[in-house]
Design a protein around this motif. Structure first.
Motif: not given
Length: 187
Positions: A85-98
């Protein structure tokens, strides 16, 4: 005693199935969210390394194995859909960290499950059938992996969210079930 062993083996099949249902559609999900193949590889490697690094520590923990495993299953069951869910809604730069944080947690839960599962099986099997029972447990892992992969891939055709929720639900159900098997706490 026999019912307790059989019940635990059912729970094991469910958690093996749920784990595979998560991992099967995951690479395509990540790729569709613009993760490169090196990032996907890194996440899988991170999870495996964290797990491997924690095996020894988990083996030395002096807690009730049933509760430890149930906790690992419950955390994993929550982590699967949460990471997706978090990877799906986060921006690309944040998604990798999440994803990196989530895969670290998922790797840690694998260490807990991988160490406690065989220990619970061998501890509660009579010596005369200990190796056979461990063989059944291992076979259930393989069968659950196949069933879960097919199930996760099939359900993902209707939506990744549903597939990851299903995977998490199977882990939560198995964790709650293991938690109820109080006889596993006794040697």
């Amino acid at each position: 005693m026999r019912c307790r062993r059989a019940a635990y083996l059912v729970a094991a099949f469910v958690f093996f199935t749920g784990s595979a249902a998560f991992w099967a559609p995951l690479p395509l999900f990540l790729t569709e969210r613009a993760f490169g193949s090196s990032q996907v590889f890194f996440l899988y490697l991170l999870s495996a390394v964290v797990s491997a690094l924690l095996y020894g520590w988990v083996g030395r923990v002096r807690l009730d194995l049933r509760r430890l495993q149930a906790g690992g299953l419950l955390v994993r069951g929550l982590a699967f859909p949460a990471v997706a869910l978090l990877v799906g809604v986060a921006s690309q730069s944040v998604a990798v960290a999440v994803a990196a944080v989530g895969f670290t947690v998922i790797g840690a839960t694998l260490a807990v499950i991988a160490v406690t599962g065989p220990a619970l099986v061998t501890r509660h099997a009579p010596p005369a059938i200990r190796s056979e029972t461990l063989g059944v447990y291992t076979a259930l892992g393989a069968v659950g992996g196949g069933v879960g992969s097919a199930l996760g891939g099939w359900v993902a055709t209707t939506g990744y969210e549903i597939a990851f929720a299903l995977a998490g639900g199977l882990l939560l159900a198995s964790g709650l079930f293991v938690a109820t098997l109080r006889g596993l706490s006794r040697r």
